[in-house]
Design a protein around this motif. Structure first.
Motif, PDB file in Angstrom:
ATOM      1  N   ASP A 183      80.533 -30.392 -27.650  1.00 48.57           N
ATOM      2  CA  ASP A 183      81.900 -30.441 -28.156  1.00 48.57           C
ATOM      3  C   ASP A 183      82.889 -30.821 -27.064  1.00 48.57           C
ATOM      4  OD1 ASP A 183      81.032 -29.784 -30.666  1.00 48.57           O
ATOM      5  OD2 ASP A 183      81.818 -27.733 -30.657  1.00 48.57           O
ATOM      6  N   LEU A 184      82.649 -30.368 -25.836  1.00 46.85           N
ATOM      7  CA  LEU A 184      83.516 -30.760 -24.722  1.00 46.85           C
ATOM      8  C   LEU A 184      83.487 -32.270 -24.508  1.00 46.85           C
ATOM      9  CD1 LEU A 184      82.877 -28.075 -21.937  1.00 46.85           C
ATOM     10  CD2 LEU A 184      85.011 -28.461 -23.206  1.00 46.85           C
ATOM     11  N   VAL A 185      82.291 -32.847 -24.560  1.00 47.09           N
ATOM     12  CA  VAL A 185      82.161 -34.302 -24.399  1.00 47.09           C
ATOM     13  C   VAL A 185      82.883 -35.014 -25.542  1.00 47.09           C
ATOM     14  CG1 VAL A 185      80.527 -36.222 -24.348  1.00 47.09           C
ATOM     15  CG2 VAL A 185      80.014 -34.107 -23.102  1.00 47.09           C
ATOM     16  N   ARG A 186      82.709 -34.513 -26.743  1.00 47.43           N
ATOM     17  CA  ARG A 186      83.386 -35.110 -27.902  1.00 47.43           C
ATOM     18  C   ARG A 186      84.900 -35.042 -27.748  1.00 47.43           C
ATOM     19  NH1 ARG A 186      83.638 -32.340 -33.900  1.00 47.43           N
ATOM     20  NH2 ARG A 186      85.298 -33.676 -34.707  1.00 47.43           N
ATOM     21  N   LEU A 187      85.403 -33.883 -27.317  1.00 50.76           N
ATOM     22  CA  LEU A 187      86.842 -33.722 -27.133  1.00 50.76           C
ATOM     23  C   LEU A 187      87.389 -34.751 -26.150  1.00 50.76           C
ATOM     24  CD1 LEU A 187      89.439 -31.860 -27.547  1.00 50.76           C
ATOM     25  CD2 LEU A 187      88.696 -30.728 -25.436  1.00 50.76           C
ATOM     26  N   ARG A 188      86.726 -34.904 -25.034  1.00 47.69           N
ATOM     27  CA  ARG A 188      87.213 -35.834 -24.013  1.00 47.69           C
ATOM     28  C   ARG A 188      87.130 -37.289 -24.490  1.00 47.69           C
ATOM     29  NH1 ARG A 188      88.444 -35.277 -18.585  1.00 47.69           N
ATOM     30  NH2 ARG A 188      88.450 -37.262 -17.467  1.00 47.69           N
ATOM     31  N   LYS A 189      86.065 -37.623 -25.201  1.00 46.60           N
ATOM     32  CA  LYS A 189      85.910 -38.997 -25.682  1.00 46.60           C
ATOM     33  C   LYS A 189      86.930 -39.334 -26.766  1.00 46.60           C
ATOM     34  CE  LYS A 189      81.821 -40.747 -26.329  1.00 46.60           C
ATOM     35  NZ  LYS A 189      80.408 -40.937 -26.779  1.00 46.60           N
ATOM     36  N   GLU A 190      87.241 -38.366 -27.634  1.00 43.66           N
ATOM     37  CA  GLU A 190      88.122 -38.642 -28.765  1.00 43.66           C
ATOM     38  C   GLU A 190      89.605 -38.583 -28.395  1.00 43.66           C
ATOM     39  OE1 GLU A 190      87.189 -36.135 -32.068  1.00 43.66           O
ATOM     40  OE2 GLU A 190      85.225 -37.081 -32.416  1.00 43.66           O
ATOM     41  N   HIS A 191      89.934 -37.984 -27.248  1.00 46.54           N
ATOM     42  CA  HIS A 191      91.349 -37.791 -26.919  1.00 46.54           C
ATOM     43  C   HIS A 191      91.676 -38.357 -25.544  1.00 46.54           C
ATOM     44  CE1 HIS A 191      92.418 -35.709 -30.543  1.00 46.54           C
ATOM     45  NE2 HIS A 191      91.218 -35.162 -30.482  1.00 46.54           N
ATOM     46  N   PRO A 192      92.254 -39.561 -25.533  1.00 46.12           N
ATOM     47  CA  PRO A 192      92.558 -40.240 -24.267  1.00 46.12           C
ATOM     48  C   PRO A 192      93.610 -39.540 -23.420  1.00 46.12           C
ATOM     49  CG  PRO A 192      93.460 -41.463 -26.140  1.00 46.12           C
ATOM     50  CD  PRO A 192      92.574 -40.402 -26.711  1.00 46.12           C
ATOM     51  N   ALA A 193      94.294 -38.536 -23.971  1.00 51.68           N
ATOM     52  CA  ALA A 193      95.252 -37.782 -23.151  1.00 51.68           C
ATOM     53  C   ALA A 193      94.560 -37.100 -21.979  1.00 51.68           C
ATOM     54  CB  ALA A 193      95.969 -36.738 -24.005  1.00 51.68           C
ATOM     55  N   PHE A 194      93.260 -36.810 -22.120  1.00 48.88           N
ATOM     56  CA  PHE A 194      92.518 -36.181 -21.028  1.00 48.88           C
ATOM     57  C   PHE A 194      91.977 -37.206 -20.044  1.00 48.88           C
ATOM     58  CE2 PHE A 194      91.991 -33.190 -24.660  1.00 48.88           C
ATOM     59  CZ  PHE A 194      92.716 -32.142 -24.128  1.00 48.88           C
ATOM     60  N   ARG A 195      92.319 -38.477 -20.265  1.00 45.68           N
ATOM     61  CA  ARG A 195      91.819 -39.560 -19.401  1.00 45.68           C
ATOM     62  C   ARG A 195      92.967 -40.482 -18.986  1.00 45.68           C
ATOM     63  NH1 ARG A 195      89.172 -42.576 -22.763  1.00 45.68           N
ATOM     64  NH2 ARG A 195      89.234 -41.332 -24.672  1.00 45.68           N
ATOM     65  N   LEU A 196      94.049 -39.899 -18.523  1.00 53.07           N
ATOM     66  CA  LEU A 196      95.189 -40.713 -18.104  1.00 53.07           C
ATOM     67  C   LEU A 196      94.780 -41.581 -16.916  1.00 53.07           C
ATOM     68  CD1 LEU A 196      98.029 -38.039 -18.351  1.00 53.07           C
ATOM     69  CD2 LEU A 196      97.413 -39.779 -20.034  1.00 53.07           C
ATOM     70  N   PRO A 197      95.045 -42.893 -16.962  1.00 50.29           N
ATOM     71  CA  PRO A 197      94.500 -43.793 -15.951  1.00 50.29           C
ATOM     72  C   PRO A 197      95.324 -43.925 -14.674  1.00 50.29           C
ATOM     73  CG  PRO A 197      95.572 -45.060 -17.686  1.00 50.29           C
ATOM     74  CD  PRO A 197      95.626 -43.619 -18.112  1.00 50.29           C
ATOM     75  N   SER A 198      96.496 -43.307 -14.617  1.00 44.07           N
ATOM     76  CA  SER A 198      97.322 -43.494 -13.416  1.00 44.07           C
ATOM     77  C   SER A 198      98.120 -42.244 -13.089  1.00 44.07           C
ATOM     78  CB  SER A 198      98.292 -44.671 -13.615  1.00 44.07           C
ATOM     79  OG  SER A 198      99.296 -44.327 -14.556  1.00 44.07           O
ATOM     80  N   LYS A 199      98.505 -42.147 -11.827  1.00 45.62           N
ATOM     81  CA  LYS A 199      99.365 -41.059 -11.372  1.00 45.62           C
ATOM     82  C   LYS A 199     100.689 -41.072 -12.113  1.00 45.62           C
ATOM     83  CE  LYS A 199     101.492 -41.591  -7.472  1.00 45.62           C
ATOM     84  NZ  LYS A 199     101.773 -41.700  -6.007  1.00 45.62           N
ATOM     85  N   ALA A 200     101.221 -42.265 -12.361  1.00 48.90           N
ATOM     86  CA  ALA A 200     102.509 -42.377 -13.039  1.00 48.90           C
ATOM     87  C   ALA A 200     102.456 -41.762 -14.432  1.00 48.90           C
ATOM     88  CB  ALA A 200     102.943 -43.842 -13.114  1.00 48.90           C
ATOM     89  N   LEU A 201     101.350 -41.993 -15.152  1.00 47.64           N
ATOM     90  CA  LEU A 201     101.225 -41.421 -16.490  1.00 47.64           C
ATOM     91  C   LEU A 201     101.037 -39.908 -16.438  1.00 47.64           C
ATOM     92  CD1 LEU A 201      99.074 -44.099 -18.357  1.00 47.64           C
ATOM     93  CD2 LEU A 201     101.477 -43.528 -18.745  1.00 47.64           C
ATOM     94  N   ILE A 202     100.334 -39.423 -15.432  1.00 47.26           N
ATOM     95  CA  ILE A 202     100.196 -37.975 -15.271  1.00 47.26           C
ATOM     96  C   ILE A 202     101.570 -37.342 -15.033  1.00 47.26           C
ATOM     97  CG2 ILE A 202      99.279 -36.153 -13.775  1.00 47.26           C
ATOM     98  CD1 ILE A 202      96.818 -37.936 -13.353  1.00 47.26           C
ATOM     99  N   GLN A 203     102.346 -37.951 -14.152  1.00 45.16           N
ATOM    100  CA  GLN A 203     103.678 -37.418 -13.861  1.00 45.16           C
ATOM    101  C   GLN A 203     104.589 -37.481 -15.080  1.00 45.16           C
ATOM    102  OE1 GLN A 203     104.557 -39.953 -10.509  1.00 45.16           O
ATOM    103  NE2 GLN A 203     103.938 -38.393  -9.025  1.00 45.16           N
ATOM    104  N   LYS A 204     104.382 -38.460 -15.938  1.00 47.69           N
ATOM    105  CA  LYS A 204     105.211 -38.610 -17.130  1.00 47.69           C
ATOM    106  C   LYS A 204     104.836 -37.627 -18.229  1.00 47.69           C
ATOM    107  CE  LYS A 204     106.451 -42.001 -20.698  1.00 47.69           C
ATOM    108  NZ  LYS A 204     106.248 -43.414 -21.183  1.00 47.69           N
TER     109      LYS A 204
END
Length: 203
Positions: free
Chosen positions: A100-121
């Motif tokens: 389920d953890l793998v599914r959660l991460r794959k289905e929700h791109p919020a947990f995979r922000l690609p840049s520091k700028a997006l994390i800060q935002k």
């Protein structure tokens, strides 16, 4: 402080070196029973799998891999280093939780922000009681279908409560895993059992 971007950060709590996570918990919380250690085990990698950056899961962690307490097994035989596949059946609930953890991460791109700028935002930590951590991922972070996400970790050996922001929160993930039928949270506070995680969202 050591990574300028999330893709430069690998997050893990156990790897091929040193103890497996299960063996480390056997050594470090000797007074706990196995049910409590399993909660700690699941919480540790829930933090890994919901963190920004690259998650790393040690082979066999999803079935509570053990090396019989051996810390440095590079010279050890297969009897120590092997994956004991019967543990998958023995700890099916743990295996399902990791799935389920793998599914959660794959289905929700919020947990995979690609840049520091997006994390800060999009990512903001909240004030919490001691031994708790909570943060939000807001405004459909990285195109996520959930508008706002609230992630809460309780590292205490006792249950703890946290007040919620205004809004209609829905529980999507808890100590049992991914809820296929998400539940509305009726109150303005949530109570987390000891050594557990909770993920809520607003659509």
């Amino acid at each position: 402080p050591r990574a300028g971007e999330p893709f430069q950060c690998i997050n893990y709590v156990s790897c091929h070196d040193n103890h497996t996570l299960y063996d480390r918990l056997l050594n470090s919380v000797k007074d706990a029973d196995d049910a409590d250690r399993i909660k700690m085990h699941k919480l540790a990698n829930t933090i890994v799998m919901t963190s920004q950056g690259i998650p790393f899961l040690h082979a066999g962690v999803e079935m509570l891999r053990t090396k019989g307490g051996e810390e440095n097994s590079f010279k050890s035989p297969d009897s120590v280093n092997q994956l004991i596949w019967t543990r998958k059946t023995q700890y099916q609930e743990v295996f399902d939780y990791y799935r389920d953890l793998v599914r959660l991460r794959k289905e929700h791109p919020a947990f995979r922000l690609p840049s520091k700028a997006l994390i800060q935002k999009h990512l903001q930590f909240l004030e919490t009681p001691e031994l708790m951590v909570a943060y939000t991922l807001s405004d459909h972070a990285n195109g996520d279908g959930w508008k706002d996400i609230l992630v809460i970790f309780n590292g205490d050996t006792q249950a703890q409560s946290l007040s919620l922001h205004d809004g209609n929160w829905v529980k999507a993930f808890d100590g049992s895993g991914y809820l296929d039928a998400p539940k509305k949270v009726p109150s303005k506070a949530v109570k987390l059992p000891a050594s557990s995680a909770l993920i809520l969202y607003q659509s």
